[in-house]
Design a protein around this motif. Structure first.
Motif, PDB file in Angstrom:
ATOM      1  N   GLY A 155      17.811  36.787 -12.539  1.00 21.34           N
ATOM      2  CA  GLY A 155      17.014  37.896 -12.062  1.00 21.34           C
ATOM      3  C   GLY A 155      17.919  39.024 -11.613  1.00 21.34           C
ATOM      4  O   GLY A 155      19.074  38.799 -11.234  1.00 21.34           O
ATOM      5  N   SER A 156      17.403  40.225 -11.661  1.00 20.47           N
ATOM      6  CA  SER A 156      18.212  41.392 -11.346  1.00 20.47           C
ATOM      7  C   SER A 156      17.329  42.493 -10.770  1.00 20.47           C
ATOM      8  O   SER A 156      16.167  42.622 -11.149  1.00 20.47           O
ATOM      9  N   ALA A 157      17.909  43.271  -9.851  1.00 22.45           N
ATOM     10  CA  ALA A 157      17.205  44.421  -9.302  1.00 22.45           C
ATOM     11  C   ALA A 157      18.234  45.445  -8.847  1.00 22.45           C
ATOM     12  O   ALA A 157      19.405  45.114  -8.659  1.00 22.45           O
ATOM     13  N   HIS A 190      13.974  42.780 -12.823  1.00 18.31           N
ATOM     14  CA  HIS A 190      13.364  41.791 -13.717  1.00 18.31           C
ATOM     15  C   HIS A 190      13.613  40.400 -13.156  1.00 18.31           C
ATOM     16  O   HIS A 190      14.634  40.122 -12.547  1.00 18.31           O
ATOM     17  N   ASP A 191      12.628  39.533 -13.363  1.00 17.01           N
ATOM     18  CA  ASP A 191      12.726  38.149 -12.933  1.00 17.01           C
ATOM     19  C   ASP A 191      13.459  37.333 -14.000  1.00 17.01           C
ATOM     20  O   ASP A 191      13.522  37.752 -15.165  1.00 17.01           O
ATOM     21  N   PHE A 226      17.167  34.411  -8.744  1.00 12.85           N
ATOM     22  CA  PHE A 226      16.659  35.573  -8.009  1.00 12.85           C
ATOM     23  C   PHE A 226      15.383  36.083  -8.653  1.00 12.85           C
ATOM     24  O   PHE A 226      15.352  36.400  -9.841  1.00 12.85           O
ATOM     25  N   THR A 227      14.337  36.164  -7.845  1.00 19.21           N
ATOM     26  CA  THR A 227      13.035  36.615  -8.312  1.00 19.21           C
ATOM     27  C   THR A 227      12.657  37.875  -7.532  1.00 19.21           C
ATOM     28  O   THR A 227      12.016  37.803  -6.478  1.00 19.21           O
ATOM     29  N   ARG A 237      17.929  37.605  -0.248  1.00 18.56           N
ATOM     30  CA  ARG A 237      18.620  36.308  -0.212  1.00 18.56           C
ATOM     31  C   ARG A 237      17.614  35.163  -0.318  1.00 18.56           C
ATOM     32  O   ARG A 237      17.829  34.201  -1.038  1.00 18.56           O
ATOM     33  N   ASP A 238      16.498  35.284   0.433  1.00 24.17           N
ATOM     34  CA  ASP A 238      15.465  34.247   0.389  1.00 24.17           C
ATOM     35  C   ASP A 238      14.862  34.120  -1.010  1.00 24.17           C
ATOM     36  O   ASP A 238      14.407  33.042  -1.394  1.00 24.17           O
ATOM     37  N   ALA A 239      14.867  35.211  -1.780  1.00 20.05           N
ATOM     38  CA  ALA A 239      14.312  35.208  -3.136  1.00 20.05           C
ATOM     39  C   ALA A 239      15.354  34.786  -4.177  1.00 20.05           C
ATOM     40  O   ALA A 239      15.088  34.869  -5.374  1.00 20.05           O
ATOM     41  N   GLY A 240      16.539  34.356  -3.714  1.00 26.48           N
ATOM     42  CA  GLY A 240      17.541  33.813  -4.637  1.00 26.48           C
ATOM     43  C   GLY A 240      18.704  34.719  -4.978  1.00 26.48           C
ATOM     44  O   GLY A 240      19.518  34.378  -5.845  1.00 26.48           O
ATOM     45  N   ALA A 241      18.844  35.869  -4.321  1.00 24.56           N
ATOM     46  CA  ALA A 241      19.959  36.774  -4.617  1.00 24.56           C
ATOM     47  C   ALA A 241      21.284  36.080  -4.307  1.00 24.56           C
ATOM     48  O   ALA A 241      21.432  35.442  -3.269  1.00 24.56           O
TER      49      ALA A 241
END
Length: 123
Positions: free
Chosen positions: A48-50, A29-30, A16-17, A77-81
């Motif tokens: 990664g986390s947000a 954070h990435d 996740f980015t 989701r598209d960013a890897g979540a």
């Protein structure tokens, strides 16, 4: 009686980015950032986390979170979540009786994530 309510939303993923998501995260954070606390202090964090943290004075905290998260669900989701959690913490002084409106329940379900509720006594 409940004297304080805290509501937060967190999302994580190995790849996740969050910097790829134009969301107004409270914190993020990435993967690979050097950790500053905990078990990854001084080492690359392998995920990664947000997150979003509802303001203390906001009365409709679940709606506040929902309004900020729902427009970005697909982008996250598209960013890897991979995992997301809605957390509600109630601080109480004599009893922790709680309820959710139909609208809040619909928002919670629509977020499609884990839902944690914690009650703690005031100190």
């Amino acid at each position: 009686m409940i004297i304080r309510t805290q509501v937060s939303f967190s999302v994580t993923g190995t790849h996740f980015t969050p910097s790829k998501v134009p969301a107004p995260f409270s914190d993020s954070h990435d993967p690979g950032v050097i950790g500053t606390v905990g078990r990854f202090r001084g080492a690359p964090v392998p995920y990664g986390s947000a997150g979003f943290e509802a303001p203390e004075k906001e009365m409709a905290k679940i709606a506040w979170i929902y309004e900020r998260v729902s427009p970005y669900k697909s982008a996250m989701r598209d960013a890897g979540a991979e995992h997301c959690t809605l957390s509600v913490t109630y601080t109480y002084d004599s009893q922790c009786a709680l309820s959710f409106s139909q609208e809040e329940l619909k928002m919670i379900v629509d977020l499609d994530c884990y839902f944690h509720v914690d009650c703690q006594t005031a100190t």
